[in-house]
Scaffold this motif. Structure first.
Motif, PDB file in Angstrom:
ATOM      1  N   HIS A  48       1.021  -1.150   0.287  1.00 12.87           N
ATOM      2  CA  HIS A  48       0.055  -0.150   0.076  1.00 12.87           C
ATOM      3  C   HIS A  48       0.681   1.240  -0.261  1.00 12.87           C
ATOM      4  N   MET A  49       2.024   0.922   0.026  1.00  9.57           N
ATOM      5  CA  MET A  49       3.240   2.342  -0.393  1.00  9.57           C
ATOM      6  C   MET A  49       3.738   2.705  -1.101  1.00  9.57           C
ATOM      7  N   SER A  50       4.178   3.712  -1.758  1.00 12.20           N
ATOM      8  CA  SER A  50       5.829   2.952  -2.916  1.00 12.20           C
ATOM      9  C   SER A  50       6.971   3.069  -2.437  1.00 12.20           C
ATOM     10  N   ALA A  51       7.437   3.297  -3.840  1.00 10.44           N
ATOM     11  CA  ALA A  51       8.389   2.248  -3.266  1.00 10.44           C
ATOM     12  C   ALA A  51       9.493   3.213  -2.546  1.00 10.44           C
ATOM     13  N   LEU A  52       9.374   4.552  -2.899  1.00 12.52           N
ATOM     14  CA  LEU A  52      10.284   5.568  -1.773  1.00 12.52           C
ATOM     15  C   LEU A  52       9.597   5.689  -0.775  1.00 12.52           C
ATOM     16  N   GLU A  53       8.126   5.437  -0.476  1.00 12.22           N
ATOM     17  CA  GLU A  53       7.645   5.461   1.219  1.00 12.22           C
ATOM     18  C   GLU A  53       7.659   4.231   1.865  1.00 12.22           C
ATOM     19  N   LYS A  95       9.114   6.679  11.217  1.00 14.74           N
ATOM     20  CA  LYS A  95       8.720   6.950  12.240  1.00 14.74           C
ATOM     21  C   LYS A  95      10.163   5.914  13.065  1.00 14.74           C
ATOM     22  N   VAL A  96      11.015   5.464  12.678  1.00 17.11           N
ATOM     23  CA  VAL A  96      11.803   4.555  13.699  1.00 17.11           C
ATOM     24  C   VAL A  96      12.398   4.902  13.811  1.00 17.11           C
ATOM     25  N   HIS A  97      13.574   6.286  13.381  1.00 17.79           N
ATOM     26  CA  HIS A  97      14.970   6.716  13.960  1.00 17.79           C
ATOM     27  C   HIS A  97      14.399   8.755  13.885  1.00 17.79           C
ATOM     28  N   ASN A  98      13.394   8.894  13.794  1.00 17.21           N
ATOM     29  CA  ASN A  98      13.020  10.195  13.770  1.00 17.21           C
ATOM     30  C   ASN A  98      13.409  11.266  13.424  1.00 17.21           C
ATOM     31  N   LYS A  99      13.579  10.706  11.543  1.00 16.40           N
ATOM     32  CA  LYS A  99      14.203  11.656  10.803  1.00 16.40           C
ATOM     33  C   LYS A  99      13.233  11.773   9.987  1.00 16.40           C
ATOM     34  N   SER A 100      13.272  14.006   9.873  1.00 19.21           N
ATOM     35  CA  SER A 100      12.555  14.703   9.411  1.00 19.21           C
ATOM     36  C   SER A 100      12.060  13.947   8.219  1.00 19.21           C
ATOM     37  N   ARG A 101      11.139  14.584   7.785  1.00 21.20           N
ATOM     38  CA  ARG A 101      10.438  13.524   6.124  1.00 21.20           C
ATOM     39  C   ARG A 101      11.177  13.973   4.986  1.00 21.20           C
ATOM     40  N   ASP A 102      11.925  15.294   5.169  1.00 22.56           N
ATOM     41  CA  ASP A 102      13.064  15.820   3.885  1.00 22.56           C
ATOM     42  C   ASP A 102      13.850  15.405   3.600  1.00 22.56           C
ATOM     43  N   GLU A 103      14.775  15.050   4.943  1.00 20.85           N
ATOM     44  CA  GLU A 103      15.996  14.068   4.999  1.00 20.85           C
ATOM     45  C   GLU A 103      15.386  12.489   4.584  1.00 20.85           C
ATOM     46  N   ALA A 104      14.599  12.049   5.020  1.00 17.83           N
ATOM     47  CA  ALA A 104      14.089  10.548   4.670  1.00 17.83           C
ATOM     48  C   ALA A 104      14.135  10.542   3.164  1.00 17.83           C
ATOM     49  N   ARG A 105      13.462  11.967   2.792  1.00 17.49           N
ATOM     50  CA  ARG A 105      12.897  11.725   1.205  1.00 17.49           C
ATOM     51  C   ARG A 105      14.645  12.170   0.399  1.00 17.49           C
ATOM     52  N   GLY A 153      16.452   8.828   0.679  1.00 14.81           N
ATOM     53  CA  GLY A 153      15.813   7.842   0.057  1.00 14.81           C
ATOM     54  C   GLY A 153      15.932   7.433  -1.346  1.00 14.81           C
ATOM     55  N   MET A 154      15.837   9.087  -2.168  1.00 16.83           N
ATOM     56  CA  MET A 154      15.859   8.870  -3.543  1.00 16.83           C
ATOM     57  C   MET A 154      17.845   8.431  -3.456  1.00 16.83           C
ATOM     58  N   GLU A 155      18.728   9.452  -3.180  1.00 13.17           N
ATOM     59  CA  GLU A 155      19.781   8.464  -2.910  1.00 13.17           C
ATOM     60  C   GLU A 155      19.797   6.863  -3.243  1.00 13.17           C
ATOM     61  N   LEU A 156      19.213   6.031  -2.628  1.00 12.12           N
ATOM     62  CA  LEU A 156      19.531   4.819  -1.544  1.00 12.12           C
ATOM     63  C   LEU A 156      18.912   4.626  -3.524  1.00 12.12           C
ATOM     64  N   LEU A 157      17.759   5.020  -4.012  1.00  9.73           N
ATOM     65  CA  LEU A 157      16.942   4.414  -4.777  1.00  9.73           C
ATOM     66  C   LEU A 157      17.731   5.054  -6.241  1.00  9.73           C
ATOM     67  N   ALA A 158      18.459   5.803  -5.798  1.00 14.13           N
ATOM     68  CA  ALA A 158      19.742   5.912  -7.869  1.00 14.13           C
ATOM     69  C   ALA A 158      20.516   5.379  -7.025  1.00 14.13           C
ATOM     70  N   ALA A 204      17.766   2.049   7.073  1.00 19.18           N
ATOM     71  CA  ALA A 204      18.820   1.955   8.366  1.00 19.18           C
ATOM     72  C   ALA A 204      19.768   2.089   9.024  1.00 19.18           C
ATOM     73  N   GLU A 205      20.903   2.424   7.648  1.00 22.29           N
ATOM     74  CA  GLU A 205      22.265   1.951   7.736  1.00 22.29           C
ATOM     75  C   GLU A 205      22.636   0.796   9.004  1.00 22.29           C
ATOM     76  N   PRO A 206      22.349  -0.263   9.027  1.00 18.31           N
ATOM     77  CA  PRO A 206      22.068  -1.097   9.868  1.00 18.31           C
ATOM     78  C   PRO A 206      23.822  -1.713   9.887  1.00 18.31           C
ATOM     79  N   ALA A 207      24.200  -1.596  10.792  1.00 12.91           N
ATOM     80  CA  ALA A 207      25.376  -2.470  11.114  1.00 12.91           C
ATOM     81  C   ALA A 207      26.295  -3.956  10.970  1.00 12.91           C
ATOM     82  N   VAL A 208      24.434  -4.715  10.796  1.00 11.72           N
ATOM     83  CA  VAL A 208      25.232  -5.835   9.947  1.00 11.72           C
ATOM     84  C   VAL A 208      23.287  -6.157   9.001  1.00 11.72           C
ATOM     85  N   MET A 209      24.378  -6.829   7.822  1.00 12.54           N
ATOM     86  CA  MET A 209      23.076  -6.934   6.689  1.00 12.54           C
ATOM     87  C   MET A 209      22.824  -8.657   6.494  1.00 12.54           C
TER      88      MET A 209
END
Lengths: 263, 287, 243
Positions: A111-116, A124-134, A137-142, A173-178
Motif C-alpha cells: 500500500h506504499m510506493s517504493a519511496l514510502e 517512524k523509528v529513527h525520527n528523521k524529518s520527512r525531507d531528510e528521509a526523502r 531515500g532518493m539517493e538509495l533508489l539511485a 536504517a544504516e544497519p551495522a549488520v545486513m
C-alpha cells in the motif's frame, strides 16, 4: 566495543545457540562468529536450518538457549551486575536497530510506493524529518538504479525491481549488520543478475557486515570472505570460498556440492 | 495387470494379495458430522411443533418488595413463565425459518433465471427486503392484513410470515454464495464431460455446495431466533419480551425480567453458535 | 389503494424522525467502529487475559438479541446501577454499538489474520514498534478486507435503529407511529401506504450507505495502483535533485 569496525560495521557472535520447532531441532549448540565488516555466505541443503540462523539474529524466531551478541551487545540478554537475565522487549528493540534484513519474498508494503517503503523506518523509528528521509531515500533508489520508479507501488514493479527496493529499504536504517535470506531464489533467472550486482556494490563499500544465505555458488565465491557449509543444525565445514568449493574436506559437503552441480 | 497395479500403491496395506476395492467417496448425506446436527435440528423441530403448550396468563402472583433493585427470589420465580415464552419464540422461529428455507430457494432460483425480468425482480426484492428493518416489515404486514378481511392472521402467524420473508432473502444469498463457491473448473469439467443439467446439478454442483450452505443456514437460523422477540412488542405475541413488558407495566419491575431473558438468550444462542462453528470447522477439514 | 404518496406534512414528520435515526446510526457507528478495532485487536493480543476478555465480549455481543440488549440497556441498567444521567438516547446508542462491535471485532480479527506474515516480519526487521506495525503496515492493508463486510454490518445497524421506537425514542419508526395515532380516525388503508413509504425511505438510506462504502473501497484500491497528481509532481522535483 571492539566488536565494531571503524566504518560502523558490527560483529555477530553466536554461542551455543539452540532452536527447535517442536520435536524438530533446527540449531544445535551453534557457534558462529562473524567479524565486523566480514562477508559470510551460508550454504546448505534446503531445510537444513540455514535460514533460521538469520531469523534468530533478526529476532523473527526466539532462541531456546545460548547467547547472541551483535556489536558487543547481548541481543536476548541484559547484563544485571555480573549476571545475564532475559532481555526486555525494549532492550531487544534497541540492539535490533543495528540489524537489517532482506527477504526471499521481498515483503514490500503493497500500500506504499517504493519511496514510502524506504522512508517508513527512518521517519517512524529513527525520527528523521520527512525531507531528510526523502532525500536519503532518493539517493538509495539511485544507488539501486530505480530513481524513476520512486512513486510506483510494488504491484507495478518486476521481481528484480522489488528486491532492489527491499534492499534499499533495509539500507535506509544504516544497519551495522545486513542479513540476506535467499534474496534471489524467488526471481526469474534473467532478473537475478541485477540484484546480485547491487549486492556486489554493497559488499565493495564494506561499511556493513553481511550474512548471506544463497544458492548462487559463483556469487558466493566472488563476494564471500568466508563460506559456511551448514547441515542438520550444525556447521559442517567452513573456510575460504575457494577452499571449500574446490577442495571440500567433508563428504557431506562434497555430496551437497555435487547435487548442486554448479562446481 | 489388475493385481500388480492395484496392490503396488499400498504396500503397507493389511493384506498384499487383496484387490483394491472400489470405495466411492462418502456422500454428504452419509457424513455423520453433517447428518448428526441435521438430525438434531429435525428432532428439535418435531418436538417444538408436536408439543402443545398453552401460554398461561402472564400475571405474576408473587410480588417483590417495594425496592426496585435486583431481587433474586423474584428473579427465580419468573423462570417457569419465561420458559413458556421461550417456547413460543422457538416455535415461531422454526416455523418461520422453514418458510425461509423454501422461500429462499424460490428467490435464488428466480435470481438465477435466464429470463431477465424475473431475475431483476428477484434481485430487487431480495435487496429491498434485506436492507429494510424487520420491525417495519412486521408493522407493514400487520397493517396489510387488517385492511383485507379475506385473510385473518393472528400475531404469531404474522411473525412467522415476516421471519420467513425476511430470512428467505438471507437464505437465498446463502444458496447463491454456496453455488458460487463451487470452483469454475467444476462447471467446465461438467461441460467437458457433456453431463446433462440434472446430472451436473445433482452429482457435481449440489454435493459440493451443501457443505458451504449448511453453516450459512445455521447462522441465519440463530439470527432469526434473535429477531423473533420483536413479535412481543409489535404483534403482542406472548413471548419472552412481551411477558417482560407486561411485568414492567403491571408490577413496575424491569430489572429481573430483562436480565432473565438476556441470560436465557445467551444460554441458547452461544452454545448454538459454538456448535455451528465446530460443524463448520469439521466440514472444512474434510474437504 | 389509491394514492401511494403521503402529504407534505406527513413527510415533514417522517423527516424529523429520519434525522434522529441518522444521528443514532452515526453515533452508534462511531462507537461501534472503536469497539470493533479495540476488541478485534485484543482478540489477537499475546496476553491471555486480554484475549479472554475480548472473547467474552464478542460472544456476549453476538449471542444476545439486539432487541433484548436494547431493552436491558434502557430499562434494567439505569435501575440496576442507579445511573440515569445520560437518558434513553445514549443508552440506545450504546446498545447498538455493543452489538455492532461484536460482529465488527470478528471482521477486524479475520482481516488482520488475512495479511501475510511476511508483512509483519518485514516491519520487525525495520524495527517498527508493535503499535507502528499495526498502524502503518497491517491496518492499512486490512482496511481493504474490512470495508465490504463493514458496509453490510452498518446496514444491519441501520435496521437495528428501528427498534428504538419500541422504547419511545423519536426516530423514523416512532414518527411513523405518531402519524398513525394522528390519522387513526381515517381509513386504515392509509397505514399500509405509510409503511410502504417508510420501507422505501429505509431502503434509500441503505443504498446510500452501500454507495458510500463502495466509494471508500474504490478509493482504497486506487492507493494500491498507479500514483497520480501530487505524487508524480514530487518525483520530478527529486529527479532534478539527483541529476
Amino acid at each position: 566495543m571492539t566488536d565494531v569496525s571503524p566504518k560502523g560495521a558490527a560483529g555477530v557472535r553466536m554461542r551455543s545457540v539452540d532452536k527447535a520447532f517442536g520435536p524438530n531441532v533446527v540449531l544445535r549448540e551453534l557457534n558462529l562468529e562473524v567479524e565486523p565488516g566480514e562477508r559470510v555466505v551460508i550454504i546448505g541443503p534446503s531445510g537444513s536450518g540455514k535460514t533460521t540462523i538469520l531469523r534468530v539474529i533478526m529476532t523473527l524466531e526466539r532462541i531456546d538457549g545460548g547467547t547472541i551478541r551483535v556489536g558487543g551487545q547481548h541481543l536476548y540478554h541484559e547484563p544485571v551486575g555480573d549476571q545475564l537475565k532475559a532481555a526486555s522487549e525494549k532492550h531487544i528493540r534497541k540492539v535490533r536497530s543495528n540489524i537489517g534484513m532482506v527477504f526471499q519474498h521481498f515483503n514490500l508494503f503493497p500500500h506504499m510506493s517504493a519511496l514510502e517503503n524506504i522512508m517508513l523506518a527512518p521517519v517512524k523509528v529513527h525520527n528523521k524529518s520527512r525531507d531528510e528521509a526523502r532525500e536519503t531515500g532518493m539517493e538509495l533508489l539511485a544507488k539501486v538504479g530505480l530513481s524513476e520508479h520512486a512513486n510506483h507501488t510494488p504491484g507495478q514493479l518486476s521481481g528484480g525491481q522489488k528486491q532492489r527496493v527491499a534492499i534499499a529499504r533495509a539500507l535506509a536504517a544504516e544497519p551495522a549488520v545486513m542479513l540476506f535470506d535467499e534474496v534471489t531464489s524467488a526471481l526469474d533467472p534473467e532478473l537475478v543478475g541485477e540484484v546480485l550486482s547491487v549486492l556486489r556494490d554493497i559488499a565493495e563499500e564494506g561499511s556493513t557486515t553481511m550474512m548471506l544465505v544463497t544458492h548462487e555458488m559463483a556469487f558466493a565465491r566472488e563476494v564471500a570472505d568466508r563460506l559456511v557449509m551448514f547441515d542438520n543444525g550444525r556447521i559442517v565445514e567452513e573456510g575460504r570460498p575457494s577452499d571449500v568449493l574446490d577442495t571440500p574436506q567433508k563428504p557431506r559437503t562434497r555430496e551437497f556440492l555435487g547435487a548442486v552441480g554448479d562446481q | 495387470m489388475s493385481e500388480a497395479v492395484a496392490t503396488s500403491p499400498t504396500p503397507s496395506g493389511p493384506s498384499t494379495d487383496q484387490k483394491l476395492a472400489y470405495e466411492p467417496h462418502r456422500k454428504w448425506y452419509r457424513r455423520p458430522e453433517i447428518l448428526g446436527p441435521v438430525a438434531i435440528v429435525i428432532a428439535v423441530y418435531a418436538v417444538l411443533l408436536g408439543v402443545e403448550v398453552q401460554p398461561g396468563r402472564y400475571r405474576s402472583a408473587f410480588t417483590a418488595d417495594g425496592d426496585l433493585a435486583l431481587d433474586w427470589d423474584y428473579f427465580f420465580h419468573l423462570i417457569p413463565q419465561m420458559l413458556t415464552g421461550a417456547y413460543v419464540l422457538a416455535r415461531a422461529t422454526v416455523l418461520g425459518f422453514t418458510g425461509a428455507i423454501v422461500l429462499g430457494l424460490l428467490m435464488a432460483l428466480g435470481r438465477r433465471s435466464q429470463f431477465k425480468p424475473l431475475s431483476w425482480v428477484s434481485a430487487f426484492v431480495i435487496e429491498f427486503v434485506r436492507s429494510t428493518p424487520l420491525l417495519v416489515q412486521l408493522f407493514f404486514l400487520q397493517a396489510l392484513f387488517r385492511t383485507t378481511d379475506v385473510v385473518n392472521l393472528s400475531g404469531v402467524q404474522i411473525l412467522v410470515l415476516g421471519l420467513a420473508l425476511h430470512y428467505g432473502t438471507y437464505t437465498s444469498e446463502g444458496y447463491r454464495a454456496g453455488i458460487n463457491s463451487v470452483p469454475d473448473g467444476q462447471w467446465e469439467a461438467s461441460t467437458a464431460l457433456n453431463l446433462d443439467p440434472i446430472t451436473k446439478w445433482t452429482r457435481i454442483i449440489i454435493p459440493q455446495a451443501v457443505p458451504n450452505v449448511l453453516p450459512a443456514l445455521g447462522n441465519n437460523l440463530i439470527a432469526s431466533f434473535k429477531d423473533a422477540p420483536m413479535g412481543g412488542p409489535v404483534l403482542a405475541v406472548p413471548c419472552m419480551l412481551f411477558f417482560a413488558n407486561t411485568i414492567r407495566a403491571e408490577d413496575f419491575r424491569s430489572v429481573e425480567p430483562m436480565l432473565l431473558i438476556g441470560a436465557g438468550f445467551l444460554l441458547i444462542s452461544i452454545p448454538a453458535a459454538w456448535g455451528l462453528r465446530r460443524l463448520e470447522e469439521r466440514i472444512e477439514y474434510e474437504r | 389503494m389509491g394514492d401511494w404518496v403521503l402529504t407534505w406534512g406527513q413527510y415533514q414528520v417522517l423527516w424529523e424522525g429520519l434525522t434522529v435515526t441518522l444521528r443514532l446510526l452515526g453515533l452508534a457507528f462511531l462507537l461501534g467502529v472503536v469497539l470493533s478495532l479495540v476488541f478485534g485487536i485484543a482478540r489477537l493480543s499475546p496476553r491471555t487475559w486480554m484475549r479472554g476478555l475480548a472473547l467474552v465480549y464478542v460472544e456476549f455481543a453476538r449471542g444476545i438479541s439486539s432487541i433484548i440488549l436494547l431493552f436491558i440497556m434502557v430499562f434494567a441498567i439505569p435501575i440496576l446501577f442507579d445511573f440515569d444521567a445520560f437518558g434513553r438516547f445514549s443508552f440506545a446508542v450504546v446498545a447498538l454499538a455493543i452489538n455492532m462491535g461484536g460482529y465488527g471485532a470478528e471482521i477486524v480479527r479475520g482481516s488482520i489474520n488475512a495479511i501475510p506474515k511476511g508483512q509483519t516480519e518485514a516491519s520487525i526487521a525495520l524495527n517498527l514498534s508493535p503499535t507502528q506495525r499495526l498502524r502503518h503496515v497491517v491496518l492499512p492493508q486490512a482496511m481493504r478486507i474490512i470495508l465490504p463486510p463493514m458496509g453490510n454490518l452498518t446496514i444491519e445497524i441501520l435496521k437495528g435503529t428501528a427498534l428504538v421506537a419500541l422504547v419511545a425514542i423519536g426516530d423514523l419508526m416512532q414518527a411513523t407511529r405518531n402519524l398513525i395515532q394522528a390519522q387513526l380516525a381515517e381509513g386504515v388503508s392509509g397505514v399500509t401506504i405509510l409503511f410502504v413509504n417508510v420501507l422505501v425511505i429505509y431502503f434509500i438510506v441503505a443504498q446510500i450507505i452501500n454507495g458510500l462504502f463502495r466509494f471508500g473501497e474504490a478509493r482504497l484500491n486506487a492507493r494500491f495502483r498507479q500514483r497520480t497528481g501530487r505524487a508524480a509532481v514530487s518525483t520530478e522535483a527529486y529527479s532534478e535533485v539527483s541529476a
